[in-house]
Structures are given as C-alpha cells and as structure tokens.
Motif scaffolding. Structure first.
Motif, PDB file in Angstrom:
ATOM      1  N   ASP A   1      16.867  -7.003  36.948  1.00 48.34           N
ATOM      2  CA  ASP A   1      18.843  -7.478  36.271  1.00 48.34           C
ATOM      3  C   ASP A   1      19.064  -5.963  36.545  1.00 48.34           C
ATOM      4  O   ASP A   1      19.634  -5.260  36.823  1.00 48.34           O
ATOM      5  CB  ASP A   1      18.514  -9.079  37.046  1.00 48.34           C
ATOM      6  N   TRP A   2      18.742  -5.512  35.322  1.00 42.90           N
ATOM      7  CA  TRP A   2      19.519  -4.549  34.750  1.00 42.90           C
ATOM      8  C   TRP A   2      18.935  -2.958  35.193  1.00 42.90           C
ATOM      9  O   TRP A   2      19.869  -2.676  35.874  1.00 42.90           O
ATOM     10  CB  TRP A   2      19.449  -4.569  33.515  1.00 42.90           C
ATOM     11  N   ASN A   3      17.489  -3.438  36.218  1.00 48.18           N
ATOM     12  CA  ASN A   3      17.173  -2.240  36.521  1.00 48.18           C
ATOM     13  C   ASN A   3      17.968  -2.186  38.175  1.00 48.18           C
ATOM     14  O   ASN A   3      18.858  -1.174  38.604  1.00 48.18           O
ATOM     15  CB  ASN A   3      16.262  -2.260  37.000  1.00 48.18           C
ATOM     16  N   ARG A   4      18.268  -3.476  38.939  1.00 49.84           N
ATOM     17  CA  ARG A   4      19.118  -3.721  39.973  1.00 49.84           C
ATOM     18  C   ARG A   4      20.455  -3.060  39.625  1.00 49.84           C
ATOM     19  O   ARG A   4      21.410  -2.021  40.817  1.00 49.84           O
ATOM     20  CB  ARG A   4      18.965  -4.961  40.103  1.00 49.84           C
ATOM     21  N   THR A   5      20.805  -3.235  38.809  1.00 47.67           N
ATOM     22  CA  THR A   5      22.285  -3.403  38.811  1.00 47.67           C
ATOM     23  C   THR A   5      23.308  -1.476  38.054  1.00 47.67           C
ATOM     24  O   THR A   5      23.558  -1.317  38.653  1.00 47.67           O
ATOM     25  CB  THR A   5      23.312  -3.569  37.143  1.00 47.67           C
ATOM     26  N   LEU A   6      22.115  -1.475  37.435  1.00 47.59           N
ATOM     27  CA  LEU A   6      22.462   0.142  37.294  1.00 47.59           C
ATOM     28  C   LEU A   6      21.950   0.945  38.878  1.00 47.59           C
ATOM     29  O   LEU A   6      22.584   2.067  38.680  1.00 47.59           O
ATOM     30  CB  LEU A   6      21.091   0.606  36.132  1.00 47.59           C
ATOM     31  N   ASN A   7      21.244   0.974  39.232  1.00 51.26           N
ATOM     32  CA  ASN A   7      20.867   1.353  40.669  1.00 51.26           C
ATOM     33  C   ASN A   7      22.026   0.620  41.972  1.00 51.26           C
ATOM     34  O   ASN A   7      22.474   1.677  42.962  1.00 51.26           O
ATOM     35  CB  ASN A   7      19.540   0.815  41.218  1.00 51.26           C
ATOM     36  N   ASP A   8      23.147  -0.178  41.248  1.00 48.58           N
ATOM     37  CA  ASP A   8      23.770  -0.012  42.562  1.00 48.58           C
ATOM     38  C   ASP A   8      24.932   0.199  42.191  1.00 48.58           C
ATOM     39  O   ASP A   8      26.213  -0.124  43.188  1.00 48.58           O
ATOM     40  CB  ASP A   8      23.121  -1.590  43.569  1.00 48.58           C
ATOM     41  N   GLY A   9      25.480   0.388  40.992  1.00 50.34           N
ATOM     42  CA  GLY A   9      26.449   0.765  40.662  1.00 50.34           C
ATOM     43  C   GLY A   9      27.196  -0.363  39.854  1.00 50.34           C
ATOM     44  O   GLY A   9      29.141  -0.076  39.752  1.00 50.34           O
ATOM     45  N   THR A  10      27.051  -1.850  40.255  1.00 50.72           N
ATOM     46  CA  THR A  10      27.623  -2.857  39.847  1.00 50.72           C
ATOM     47  C   THR A  10      27.766  -2.786  38.404  1.00 50.72           C
ATOM     48  O   THR A  10      28.794  -3.102  37.586  1.00 50.72           O
ATOM     49  CB  THR A  10      27.192  -3.612  40.160  1.00 50.72           C
TER      50      THR A  10
END
Length: 458
Positions: A276-285
């Motif tokens: 989830d951390w990777n996802r939020t870093l990737n999508d800018g949230t």
C-alpha cells in the motif's frame, strides 16, 4: 537454536544452556590468561613487524565479516589485491536482529566470532559497554575523526572511546512529490514545521486518500523530530542510563505530531515498506516522506511511476532560518573483543569505510558520512534522473553536516524499539490515548528492563 526465544528478548535472554557455555568460556579465558604470554611468544617467533593476530608482515589472515550491507563486498577485490596475505569473506548473517543474536551466541560460546561485524548506531553501545567490542584507539582510530560528519563520529563513540567506524548514514530529509504539492497549491517544500502543518491541510483538502505523510508508529521518525527539536531523552554514562521524555525539546516535537494525528492530517492506515505504501508513493496520494537519506536508493524501486516528480529537501525547521538536522538510521562496523585477526580486521575496516574501498561502495549506492565523499565534485554536481535532474547529493551532504550532536541511545535499544512497537500499535489502530502517555509507559518498561539487565536506569 534448541531453545525457543521470542523476537523481543532473544538477543538478551540467558538460558541454562548459555549459562553452561558462559561458565566454560570463563574457565577457558582463565586458562588463556595463564598460558597467554607463552602462546604469544610462540606465535611471534620469526615475526617481522605487524601483529601476532595476522595481517602484518607476510602472515596469512582469513577474515570473516558479518554484514547485511551488500556494498561491503564490492571493496574486497581491491583490498585483497593490495594485501595478498589477507583474504576476506563477507557473510550475510541475516537481519540486524539475527546478526546481534548470532554474535551474542558466538561470544558466549567462545567460538565462531567474526573478525568484523556490522552494527546500527543504536546497537553499538549494547556490545561496547560490557566489553564485547575492541576499543579502536589502539589502532589510531581517533586520527580519523576529522574525516567524518560530527554526529556520525558521535554515534561510534561510547564513554569517550571509539568502538566502530561509520559505514553508512541516514541524515533525515524530506522526500516530496512536487506534482502533488502543486496540485494542492503548494509551490515549494515547507521550510518550517508550521508551514508543513498548513501545507498538510491543503493536501488533505484534495480529498480521497491524499495526505502529506503517513505514520503507523515508527519510533525512528518520532525520535528524529525530537532529536531535531533539541530533545535528548536518553543520557548514558557507563552503566547509568537516564530517560526523560518531558524535556522542552521532546515535548515540543511530541505535541506537534500529536496535533497532526488528532486533526487527521496523517495517513495512519498505510505502513511503510508495504504494498500500500508503494501504491501511494506511485500514485501521488502520499505527498511526502521524511526519512533517512538512504531512501534515495530505495524510492525508485518502490515508486517507478513517480519518476521525475519526487524531489529532496532538508527536513522542515522548528524556527525560520535554522538549519538543524537529525538522523534516521545508519550503521558502523566494529571488531569483537574475541576476534582472532584484529590487526588485519582493522586494516580492512579502514579500507572500506575511509580509504580506497569507499569508491566501489559509493558507486554501488552506499551513502557514507565521509566528508571527502560528501564534498566531492561528483557528489555535489551529479544530477539524479529519478529526481528530475536534481543534484540530490548536495542536499544530502548539507543534511548530513547539519545533524545535531549529543544524541545517545540506551544500550538496550534493540529490545526497546520492539517494545515501543507493541505499545504504540494500539494507539494507531484505536486512536485512544496519546503519544506522551505511550512514551511514559515506554520509559517505565525500559527502566524495569534495564535494571533487570544490570544497568542503573532512572
């Protein structure tokens, strides 16, 4: 191991089996003390310079180095070419906790002790204070002090003696998604924590899962805020440890972060290093992450889709115009007191933490607190493609030099950090209680544990 040891206390518990090994080891040391002069004389017959433990003159030494830092092995070929009588084997002993446990076991058993071992800065006192590490003063280590960042040198100095050489460093810095901040109407990274608070509200106003930061109870992040604010909750002198989370600097930092949490400005659902951390870093949230400078080598793998959007800045300041930093991570290497080839071990230690061995390690991604590297033209002027062409090295060099000195960790912090996680997890999942209450309970547990271990803690 035959005994089942839980992760919290496995580094420190002494089982009946270990007591037998320790008794045997004590008897062996007594015999060694009686025979020592004879054995040393025998070992030195025919010596021409160097030391009797190998690595001097033409003597052969086979070194074993325990390390979870893959860049250390990069220095071996060059070292062996310069020192054909010394062979180096770098062994990954597992995670830091695994390594500390294995080292303790080897020391207590009296066999299998490596010639060099890696220690996070906070773990060094646990091995240094009871005499499990060699004082490097006998090798002239003090002469290297001027070549390292002041705070890093402080990290390897215990009770006025040097027990390790700094090998990598984590000055706290703010990694921020420039595109997300601009989307929230923030055109430059916050220079102060007051600005950070205002910017956090703007980012949160974007709605959805937009947050300026995440936190699920990382003790090193909170301690980095306390460190920068001037708090010094741990004071260590010999076996005496004083713990106080109520000094002005600590109180200021804790109250600030408590406000951020109370107002819902921090994502407390996403844990660092998770998918989830990777996802939020990737999508800018997730608009920013305040961590150690070593994140520069990890972020591109974690957030490849955010390439060109992230930048690096000094962590925000408590007062406008200040330039005070703190640490979040970093490691050193020391020589166990029971090591067999100390002279050769120090020779390799100096080579890969200070001399020519730095070059292949830095090329492999190591961030080191050696001032010659931090001030080099390559470090200062090299543009980083992932960070949009920013000269990241110059920012991190500035962050390294601004780290405030005087910080100390208690010698049982390896145990303490796990205990903190147990205490704080309920607060982050339920929202009940406060950081100040958790720190006070943490102090009480550390006090009891430290006193049980033979330290004088108050």
């Amino acid at each position: 191991m035959p005994e089942q040891i839980d992760n919290v206390s496995k580094t420190f518990r002494v089982t009946p089996r270990r007591r037998r090994l320790m008794r045997l080891h004590k008897e062996t040391r007594l015999l060694s003390a009686l025979l020592g002069p004879i054995l040393v004389l025998a070992a030195c017959v025919g010596c021409s310079g160097g030391s009797a433990d190998g690595g001097g003159g033409d003597q052969q030494a086979n070194l074993t180095v325990w390390s979870w830092d893959g860049t250390v092995a990069k220095a071996v070929p060059g070292f062996e070419a310069e020192n054909p009588n010394i062979k180096v084997k770098v062994v990954n002993a597992g995670s830091s906790t695994d390594e500390y446990t294995a080292l303790d076991n080897a020391i207590q058993a009296g066999s299998g002790v490596p010639d060099l071992a890696m220690f996070e800065y906070f773990a060094l006192p646990y091995f240094a204070i009871p005499g499990k590490l060699d004082d490097l003063g006998g090798f002239g280590a003090e002469s290297l002090q001027k070549d390292y960042v002041a705070a890093a040198w402080n990290d390897v100095t215990v009770n006025g003696k040097v027990y390790g050489l700094p090998s990598d460093y984590g000055p706290s810095a703010m990694f921020y998604n420039e595109a997300t901040l601009k989307k929230a109407g923030v055109n430059k990274p916050p220079a102060t924590w007051d600005e950070y608070y205002q910017d956090a509200k703007k980012v949160r106003a974007l709605g959805g899962n937009y947050y300026i930061a995440q936190d699920t109870g990382d003790p090193f992040f909170l301690l980095s805020l306390i460190w920068q604010a001037g708090g010094r909750p741990f004071k260590v002198s010999g076996n005496t440890v004083h713990i106080d989370f109520t000094d002005p600097g600590t109180t200021k930092a804790v109250e600030f972060w408590q406000k951020m949490l109370d107002e819902g400005l921090v994502n407390t659902k996403v844990t660092a290093w998770s998918d989830d951390w990777n996802r939020t870093l990737n999508d800018g949230t997730l608009a920013s992450q305040t961590m150690g400078g070593w994140l520069t080598s990890t972020l591109p793998e974690r957030a490849p889709h955010a390439a060109g959007r992230f930048k690096v800045a000094l962590m925000p300041q408590w007062a406008q115009g200040d330039e005070v930093g703190s640490e979040n991570g970093g490691s050193s290497f020391g020589i166990p007191a029971a090591a067999q080839h100390k002279a050769a071990a120090y020779k390799f230690l100096k080579y890969f933490t200070h001399d020519a061995g730095l070059t292949p390690r830095v090329a492999a991604g190591a961030f080191v607190p050696d001032t010659s590297v931090l001030e080099s033209k390559d470090a200062q002027s090299k543009a980083n493609t992932y960070f949009g062409g920013q000269k990241v090295g110059a920012v991190l060099a500035e962050a390294s030099k601004s780290v405030a000195t005087g910080w100390q960790y208690p010698p049982f912090f390896e145990w303490a950090r796990v205990t903190y996680g147990d205490l704080v997890s309920k607060f982050y999942t339920t929202g009940k209680g406060s950081l100040a209450q958790i720190l006070e309970e943490w102090k009480q547990r550390m006090t009891k544990y430290g006193n049980d271990q033979g330290f004088k803690v108050d």
